[in-house]
Design a protein around this motif. Structure first.
Motif, PDB file in Angstrom:
ATOM      1  N   ALA A 122      32.459  21.050  29.010  1.00 58.17           N
ATOM      2  CA  ALA A 122      32.255  21.936  30.173  1.00 58.17           C
ATOM      3  C   ALA A 122      33.503  22.763  30.455  1.00 58.17           C
ATOM      4  N   ALA A 123      34.670  22.204  30.155  1.00 61.55           N
ATOM      5  CA  ALA A 123      35.920  22.923  30.417  1.00 61.55           C
ATOM      6  C   ALA A 123      36.110  24.094  29.448  1.00 61.55           C
ATOM      7  N   TRP A 124      35.374  24.071  28.353  1.00 64.82           N
ATOM      8  CA  TRP A 124      35.407  25.217  27.427  1.00 64.82           C
ATOM      9  C   TRP A 124      34.395  26.277  27.840  1.00 64.82           C
ATOM     10  N   TRP A 125      33.268  25.830  28.355  1.00 63.57           N
ATOM     11  CA  TRP A 125      32.163  26.767  28.570  1.00 63.57           C
ATOM     12  C   TRP A 125      32.083  27.344  29.974  1.00 63.57           C
ATOM     13  N   ASP A 126      32.146  26.500  30.985  1.00 65.21           N
ATOM     14  CA  ASP A 126      31.793  26.963  32.344  1.00 65.21           C
ATOM     15  C   ASP A 126      32.623  28.155  32.808  1.00 65.21           C
ATOM     16  N   ASP A 127      33.936  28.038  32.692  1.00 62.88           N
ATOM     17  CA  ASP A 127      34.796  29.115  33.217  1.00 62.88           C
ATOM     18  C   ASP A 127      35.454  29.939  32.123  1.00 62.88           C
ATOM     19  N   PHE A 128      35.110  29.655  30.861  1.00 60.98           N
ATOM     20  CA  PHE A 128      35.782  30.381  29.779  1.00 60.98           C
ATOM     21  C   PHE A 128      34.782  31.036  28.820  1.00 60.98           C
ATOM     22  N   TYR A 129      34.162  30.268  27.948  1.00 61.43           N
ATOM     23  CA  TYR A 129      33.327  30.915  26.942  1.00 61.43           C
ATOM     24  C   TYR A 129      32.029  31.519  27.509  1.00 61.43           C
ATOM     25  N   PHE A 141      39.793  39.876  28.241  1.00 65.75           N
ATOM     26  CA  PHE A 141      40.444  38.653  28.735  1.00 65.75           C
ATOM     27  C   PHE A 141      40.920  38.764  30.170  1.00 65.75           C
ATOM     28  N   GLU A 142      41.438  39.937  30.517  1.00 60.80           N
ATOM     29  CA  GLU A 142      41.950  40.093  31.888  1.00 60.80           C
ATOM     30  C   GLU A 142      40.838  39.991  32.921  1.00 60.80           C
ATOM     31  N   SER A 143      39.605  40.223  32.481  1.00 60.00           N
ATOM     32  CA  SER A 143      38.501  40.196  33.444  1.00 60.00           C
ATOM     33  C   SER A 143      37.885  38.802  33.577  1.00 60.00           C
ATOM     34  N   ALA A 203      28.186  42.716  28.179  1.00 57.48           N
ATOM     35  CA  ALA A 203      28.318  43.896  29.049  1.00 57.48           C
ATOM     36  C   ALA A 203      29.118  44.990  28.341  1.00 57.48           C
ATOM     37  N   MET A 204      30.156  44.582  27.628  1.00 56.09           N
ATOM     38  CA  MET A 204      30.984  45.569  26.925  1.00 56.09           C
ATOM     39  C   MET A 204      30.225  46.191  25.751  1.00 56.09           C
ATOM     40  N   ARG A 205      29.320  45.423  25.154  1.00 57.66           N
ATOM     41  CA  ARG A 205      28.501  45.985  24.056  1.00 57.66           C
ATOM     42  C   ARG A 205      27.668  47.165  24.581  1.00 57.66           C
ATOM     43  N   HIS A 206      27.214  47.054  25.817  1.00 58.86           N
ATOM     44  CA  HIS A 206      26.460  48.173  26.408  1.00 58.86           C
ATOM     45  C   HIS A 206      27.398  49.323  26.731  1.00 58.86           C
ATOM     46  N   GLN A 207      28.523  48.951  27.322  1.00 61.53           N
ATOM     47  CA  GLN A 207      29.526  49.959  27.704  1.00 61.53           C
ATOM     48  C   GLN A 207      29.975  50.778  26.488  1.00 61.53           C
ATOM     49  N   TYR A 208      30.121  50.095  25.338  1.00 64.31           N
ATOM     50  CA  TYR A 208      30.626  50.757  24.130  1.00 64.31           C
ATOM     51  C   TYR A 208      29.517  50.951  23.092  1.00 64.31           C
ATOM     52  N   ALA A 209      28.290  51.124  23.578  1.00 68.62           N
ATOM     53  CA  ALA A 209      27.132  51.165  22.673  1.00 68.62           C
ATOM     54  C   ALA A 209      27.254  52.215  21.565  1.00 68.62           C
ATOM     55  N   LEU A 265      31.240  35.373  26.876  1.00 66.79           N
ATOM     56  CA  LEU A 265      30.083  35.913  26.152  1.00 66.79           C
ATOM     57  C   LEU A 265      29.299  36.904  27.025  1.00 66.79           C
ATOM     58  N   ALA A 266      29.236  36.613  28.324  1.00 62.54           N
ATOM     59  CA  ALA A 266      28.537  37.539  29.235  1.00 62.54           C
ATOM     60  C   ALA A 266      29.275  38.870  29.295  1.00 62.54           C
ATOM     61  N   ARG A 267      30.574  38.793  29.336  1.00 59.12           N
ATOM     62  CA  ARG A 267      31.402  40.006  29.405  1.00 59.12           C
ATOM     63  C   ARG A 267      31.319  40.794  28.100  1.00 59.12           C
ATOM     64  N   ILE A 268      31.293  40.074  26.975  1.00 60.46           N
ATOM     65  CA  ILE A 268      31.155  40.747  25.672  1.00 60.46           C
ATOM     66  C   ILE A 268      29.831  41.507  25.635  1.00 60.46           C
TER      67      ILE A 268
END
Ligand code: SAH
Length: 253
Positions: free
Chosen positions: A195-202, A16-18, A211-217, A206-209
């Protein structure tokens, strides 16, 4: 699994912080809400409650010539916002402070506008409204978003998800009534568009999740937790017509 699990909480916060923001919202919605505050003074004194990393704090700094005090109880978010403000040369006009919105030690009637996106529910609207009323000068504005039901009989999955988060959803009409009974005039309210749910939030979430899936593979527990967190945007994809975020703009009488 939930926020009571320390590992869940650590990964949740890392994620969330990211993110650009920690709840639904957009610059367009902030502009629309701000336009409803027609008689703001030229240099309004603004309080942003539950600012997170400050997406809307920055919009307010761009859209007004005011001074802004942004408060959040989560110190790392405040630290990040301070850095952003410094980078953008806004540190004089906007201050970020760690604080609990339920226990603010601020002078009464000292703000022209109180802003809060997706945060007042943490202490509950019933508690938040009198706090805001006292901090606003007469005629001052309150603009906030809150999650509300949009349709009767939501699927069990949706009801359970909010319950697990400890969030009690009301209806826009109920929030509107609480605002009016709380000493405010309700100027208008509108539903945040998809759009207010997706563009800057979800979408970034999902993109960050991913990336984290790779980080914590190689970390089974982390992967399970990430799957759990990813359920929220998926739920919204399927059931957005059952619940939404409402922007309320009111004025202290
Ligand atoms: N307004 C931001 C953040 C919304 S998330 C945005 O829309 O992006 C909700 C925020 O409320 C979180 O940053 C959380 O730390 C903060 N919060 C929760 N309880 C709080 C409290 N009692 N006082 C101040 N902030 C609080």
């Amino acid at each position: 699994m939930s926020k009571t699990n320390p590992r869940f909480m650590a990964l949740f916060l890392e994620l969330f912080e990211s993110l650009p923001r920690q709840g639904p919202g957009s610059r367009a919605c902030a502009e629309r809400a701000l336009r409803l505050c027609r008689e703001l003074p030229p240099v309004p004194r603004i309080l942003d409650l539950g600012c997170g990393t400050g997406a809307q704090t920055l919009y307010l700094a761009e859209l007004t010539a005011g001074s802004i005090l942004a408060i959040d109880s989560h110190a790392p978010s405040i630290e990040r916002l301070r850095q952003t403000l410094a980078e953008r040369g806004l540190s004089r006009r906007a201050k970020a402070q760690v604080g609990d919105m339920a226990q603010l030690e601020l002078p009464t009637a000292s703000f022209d506008l109180i802003w809060s996106e997706g945060a007042l529910y943490n202490i509950g609207i019933e508690m938040a409204l009198p706090i805001c009323l006292e901090l606003l000068r007469p005629g001052g504005y309150l603009a906030f978003t809150d999650a509300v039901w949009r349709r009767e009989n939501p699927p069990e999955e949706v009801r359970a998800a909010f319950e697990q988060e400890g969030v009690t959803l009301g209806w826009a009409a109920e929030v509107a009534a609480a605002i009016t009974q709380g000493g405010f005039e309700l100027l208008d309210h509108f539903t945040l568009p998809d759009a207010a749910w997706w563009d800057d939030f979800y979408t970034p979430m999902l993109a960050r999740i991913e990336a984290m899936r790779h980080q914590y593979a190689n970390d089974r527990e982390a992967l399970t937790i990430l799957d759990e967190i990813a359920k929220e945007p998926e739920m919204h994809r399927h059931y957005a017509n059952y619940y939404g975020y409402e922007f309320f703009v009111a004025r202290r009488r």
